[in-house]
Scaffold this motif. Structure first.
Motif, PDB file in Angstrom:
ATOM      1  N   ALA A 121       3.690  11.396 -10.328  1.00  0.00           N
ATOM      2  CA  ALA A 121       3.148  12.748 -10.507  1.00  0.00           C
ATOM      3  C   ALA A 121       4.271  13.780 -10.503  1.00  0.00           C
ATOM      4  CB  ALA A 121       2.129  13.059  -9.417  1.00  0.00           C
ATOM      5  N   ASN A 122       5.247  13.586  -9.631  1.00  0.00           N
ATOM      6  CA  ASN A 122       6.379  14.506  -9.609  1.00  0.00           C
ATOM      7  C   ASN A 122       7.214  14.390 -10.882  1.00  0.00           C
ATOM      8  OD1 ASN A 122       6.136  16.024  -7.225  1.00  0.00           O
ATOM      9  ND2 ASN A 122       6.856  14.316  -6.004  1.00  0.00           N
ATOM     10  N   LEU A 123       7.398  13.181 -11.394  1.00  0.00           N
ATOM     11  CA  LEU A 123       8.150  12.997 -12.635  1.00  0.00           C
ATOM     12  C   LEU A 123       7.482  13.725 -13.798  1.00  0.00           C
ATOM     13  CD1 LEU A 123       9.206   9.236 -12.448  1.00  0.00           C
ATOM     14  CD2 LEU A 123      10.726  11.210 -12.425  1.00  0.00           C
ATOM     15  N   LEU A 124       6.147  13.796 -13.750  1.00  0.00           N
ATOM     16  CA  LEU A 124       5.403  14.490 -14.791  1.00  0.00           C
ATOM     17  C   LEU A 124       5.305  15.993 -14.533  1.00  0.00           C
ATOM     18  CD1 LEU A 124       2.523  11.938 -15.336  1.00  0.00           C
ATOM     19  CD2 LEU A 124       4.431  12.404 -16.878  1.00  0.00           C
ATOM     20  N   GLY A 125       5.932  16.451 -13.446  1.00  0.00           N
ATOM     21  CA  GLY A 125       5.906  17.876 -13.143  1.00  0.00           C
ATOM     22  C   GLY A 125       4.581  18.374 -12.629  1.00  0.00           C
ATOM     23  N   MET A 160      12.484  14.146  -0.882  1.00  0.00           N
ATOM     24  CA  MET A 160      12.334  13.790  -2.296  1.00  0.00           C
ATOM     25  C   MET A 160      11.222  14.596  -2.966  1.00  0.00           C
ATOM     26  SD  MET A 160      12.896   9.688  -2.383  1.00  0.00           S
ATOM     27  CE  MET A 160      12.496   9.593  -4.120  1.00  0.00           C
ATOM     28  N   ASN A 161      10.175  14.913  -2.228  1.00  0.00           N
ATOM     29  CA  ASN A 161       9.094  15.720  -2.783  1.00  0.00           C
ATOM     30  C   ASN A 161       9.520  17.167  -2.974  1.00  0.00           C
ATOM     31  OD1 ASN A 161       6.334  14.529  -3.257  1.00  0.00           O
ATOM     32  ND2 ASN A 161       6.963  13.507  -1.397  1.00  0.00           N
ATOM     33  N   THR A 162      10.357  17.638  -2.066  1.00  0.00           N
ATOM     34  CA  THR A 162      10.830  19.015  -2.169  1.00  0.00           C
ATOM     35  C   THR A 162      11.749  19.196  -3.366  1.00  0.00           C
ATOM     36  OG1 THR A 162      10.690  19.196   0.235  1.00  0.00           O
ATOM     37  CG2 THR A 162      11.968  20.868  -0.904  1.00  0.00           C
ATOM     38  N   ALA A 163      12.628  18.224  -3.587  1.00  0.00           N
ATOM     39  CA  ALA A 163      13.578  18.299  -4.716  1.00  0.00           C
ATOM     40  C   ALA A 163      13.275  17.185  -5.690  1.00  0.00           C
ATOM     41  CB  ALA A 163      14.997  18.174  -4.186  1.00  0.00           C
ATOM     42  N   SER A 164      12.122  17.239  -6.315  1.00  0.00           N
ATOM     43  CA  SER A 164      11.689  16.123  -7.154  1.00  0.00           C
ATOM     44  C   SER A 164      12.281  16.200  -8.551  1.00  0.00           C
ATOM     45  CB  SER A 164      10.166  16.101  -7.247  1.00  0.00           C
ATOM     46  OG  SER A 164       9.727  17.275  -7.879  1.00  0.00           O
ATOM     47  N   LEU A 165      12.552  15.025  -9.096  1.00  0.00           N
ATOM     48  CA  LEU A 165      13.021  14.911 -10.481  1.00  0.00           C
ATOM     49  C   LEU A 165      11.822  15.085 -11.406  1.00  0.00           C
ATOM     50  CD1 LEU A 165      15.271  14.175 -12.506  1.00  0.00           C
ATOM     51  CD2 LEU A 165      14.612  11.797 -12.205  1.00  0.00           C
ATOM     52  N   GLN A 166      11.947  15.948 -12.402  1.00  0.00           N
ATOM     53  CA  GLN A 166      10.853  16.182 -13.334  1.00  0.00           C
ATOM     54  C   GLN A 166      11.306  15.829 -14.738  1.00  0.00           C
ATOM     55  OE1 GLN A 166       8.997  19.993 -13.050  1.00  0.00           O
ATOM     56  NE2 GLN A 166       8.832  19.912 -10.837  1.00  0.00           N
ATOM     57  N   LEU A 167      10.626  14.866 -15.340  1.00  0.00           N
ATOM     58  CA  LEU A 167      10.929  14.489 -16.719  1.00  0.00           C
ATOM     59  C   LEU A 167      10.111  15.306 -17.709  1.00  0.00           C
ATOM     60  CD1 LEU A 167      11.145  10.601 -16.449  1.00  0.00           C
ATOM     61  CD2 LEU A 167      13.000  12.265 -16.427  1.00  0.00           C
ATOM     62  N   ILE A 168       8.829  15.492 -17.381  1.00  0.00           N
ATOM     63  CA  ILE A 168       7.935  16.266 -18.252  1.00  0.00           C
ATOM     64  C   ILE A 168       7.241  17.319 -17.379  1.00  0.00           C
ATOM     65  CG2 ILE A 168       6.041  16.163 -19.897  1.00  0.00           C
ATOM     66  CD1 ILE A 168       6.606  13.143 -20.115  1.00  0.00           C
ATOM     67  N   GLU A 174       0.834  -1.204   0.000  1.00  0.00           N
ATOM     68  CA  GLU A 174       0.000   0.000   0.000  1.00  0.00           C
ATOM     69  C   GLU A 174       0.869   1.254   0.000  1.00  0.00           C
ATOM     70  OE1 GLU A 174      -3.078   2.505   2.805  1.00  0.00           O
ATOM     71  OE2 GLU A 174      -2.454   0.508   3.455  1.00  0.00           O
ATOM     72  N   ILE A 175       1.838   1.302   0.896  1.00  0.00           N
ATOM     73  CA  ILE A 175       2.721   2.472   0.969  1.00  0.00           C
ATOM     74  C   ILE A 175       3.563   2.575  -0.289  1.00  0.00           C
ATOM     75  CG2 ILE A 175       4.699   3.472   2.182  1.00  0.00           C
ATOM     76  CD1 ILE A 175       3.462   2.567   4.781  1.00  0.00           C
ATOM     77  N   GLN A 176       4.063   1.456  -0.773  1.00  0.00           N
ATOM     78  CA  GLN A 176       4.858   1.480  -2.001  1.00  0.00           C
ATOM     79  C   GLN A 176       4.034   2.024  -3.170  1.00  0.00           C
ATOM     80  OE1 GLN A 176       7.006  -2.000  -3.170  1.00  0.00           O
ATOM     81  NE2 GLN A 176       7.885  -2.310  -1.137  1.00  0.00           N
ATOM     82  N   GLY A 177       2.767   1.620  -3.254  1.00  0.00           N
ATOM     83  CA  GLY A 177       1.894   2.115  -4.320  1.00  0.00           C
ATOM     84  C   GLY A 177       1.678   3.613  -4.223  1.00  0.00           C
ATOM     85  N   LYS A 178       1.473   4.114  -3.008  1.00  0.00           N
ATOM     86  CA  LYS A 178       1.244   5.547  -2.820  1.00  0.00           C
ATOM     87  C   LYS A 178       2.513   6.345  -3.106  1.00  0.00           C
ATOM     88  CE  LYS A 178      -2.649   4.915   0.103  1.00  0.00           C
ATOM     89  NZ  LYS A 178      -3.488   5.341   1.132  1.00  0.00           N
ATOM     90  N   ILE A 179       3.654   5.810  -2.684  1.00  0.00           N
ATOM     91  CA  ILE A 179       4.918   6.478  -2.981  1.00  0.00           C
ATOM     92  C   ILE A 179       5.151   6.512  -4.486  1.00  0.00           C
ATOM     93  CG2 ILE A 179       7.436   6.279  -2.799  1.00  0.00           C
ATOM     94  CD1 ILE A 179       7.044   5.226   0.050  1.00  0.00           C
ATOM     95  N   SER A 180       4.881   5.399  -5.170  1.00  0.00           N
ATOM     96  CA  SER A 180       5.123   5.345  -6.614  1.00  0.00           C
ATOM     97  C   SER A 180       4.189   6.286  -7.370  1.00  0.00           C
ATOM     98  CB  SER A 180       4.978   3.920  -7.139  1.00  0.00           C
ATOM     99  OG  SER A 180       3.665   3.455  -6.989  1.00  0.00           O
ATOM    100  N   MET A 181       2.935   6.414  -6.936  1.00  0.00           N
ATOM    101  CA  MET A 181       2.020   7.352  -7.586  1.00  0.00           C
ATOM    102  C   MET A 181       2.487   8.788  -7.384  1.00  0.00           C
ATOM    103  SD  MET A 181      -0.224   5.664  -9.245  1.00  0.00           S
ATOM    104  CE  MET A 181      -1.421   6.910  -9.632  1.00  0.00           C
ATOM    105  N   ASN A 182       2.962   9.084  -6.179  1.00  0.00           N
ATOM    106  CA  ASN A 182       3.481  10.415  -5.902  1.00  0.00           C
ATOM    107  C   ASN A 182       4.725  10.703  -6.738  1.00  0.00           C
ATOM    108  OD1 ASN A 182       5.668  11.955  -4.046  1.00  0.00           O
ATOM    109  ND2 ASN A 182       3.649  12.888  -3.884  1.00  0.00           N
ATOM    110  N   LEU A 183       5.634   9.733  -6.809  1.00  0.00           N
ATOM    111  CA  LEU A 183       6.836   9.915  -7.617  1.00  0.00           C
ATOM    112  C   LEU A 183       6.481  10.102  -9.091  1.00  0.00           C
ATOM    113  CD1 LEU A 183       9.304   7.307  -6.059  1.00  0.00           C
ATOM    114  CD2 LEU A 183       9.252   9.777  -5.710  1.00  0.00           C
TER     115      LEU A 183
END
Length: 195
Positions: free
Chosen positions: A98-102, A138-146, A87-96
């Motif tokens: 969204a951050n990757l998509l900017g 990680m949320n503060t300094a997120s990697l953005q691909l798009i 459950e936590i892994q799924g929520k973290i991955s969804m958050n990551l």
């Protein structure tokens, strides 16, 4: 504090416009700025609604679990305490994702949901776990691909090539994330961290 800063900026603008005889220009600029802010908000809301809907569909359809499995090697390495918590892994991955998509605004509710799930499994309610701290960093300094939001703002401002900023965004976001992750992992080894 922020309200005070805005108040003094507005008061200073009014005083300067009175002193220079440009009160009419100030009124025009104020109305134009307010109109632009409303137009930009509406433009971004459409983009945000579309992506939030997509992320909700992904969560309901099980795509978030597939995404969690795909990101599992990275997530389990960064968050070893949640290695067996899908459950936590799924929520973290969804958050990551969204951050990757900017989509910073879309990532916020997903990040809050992940943080709430982590807090429920935290044995100490007085202090955060290492995973919680790392997640915030990680949320503060997120990697953005798009960077969708940034491109949408550039398009609304009339940019002919709203995605021309991609190389600069990739370099700066990757560098900031690498520095933050390194700092977190180094600080975790410090004896003061475990106090």
């Amino acid at each position: 504090m922020l309200n005070s800063i805005w108040f003094y900026m507005i008061a200073f603008s009014v005083v300067c416009s009175l002193a220079t005889g440009n009160l009419g220009e100030l009124s025009t600029a104020l109305m134009d700025g307010a109109q632009s802010a409303v137009e930009l908000s509406l433009f971004l809301q459409g983009s945000m609604c579309a992506w939030l809907g997509f992320l909700k569909i992904a969560e309901e359809s099980g795509l978030s679990k597939l995404l969690a499995q795909a990101l599992s090697p990275v997530i389990t390495r960064l968050f070893p305490e949640y290695r067996r918590d899908e459950e936590i892994q799924g929520k973290i991955s969804m958050n990551l994702s969204a951050n990757l998509l900017g989509l910073g605004n879309a990532a916020t509710p997903l990040g809050l949901a992940a943080m709430k799930a982590m807090a429920q499994r935290n044995p100490s309610q007085e202090s955060p776990t290492r995973g919680m701290i790392l997640f915030v960093v990680m949320n503060t300094a997120s990697l953005q691909l798009i960077p969708v939001n940034m491109a949408a703002m550039r398009a609304s401002a009339g940019s002919a090539a709203p995605f021309s900023i991609l190389p600069a965004v990739w370099i700066t976001s990757a560098a900031s994330l690498a520095v933050c992750l390194t700092a977190c992992k180094l600080l975790e080894r410090n004896p003061l961290w475990n106090r």
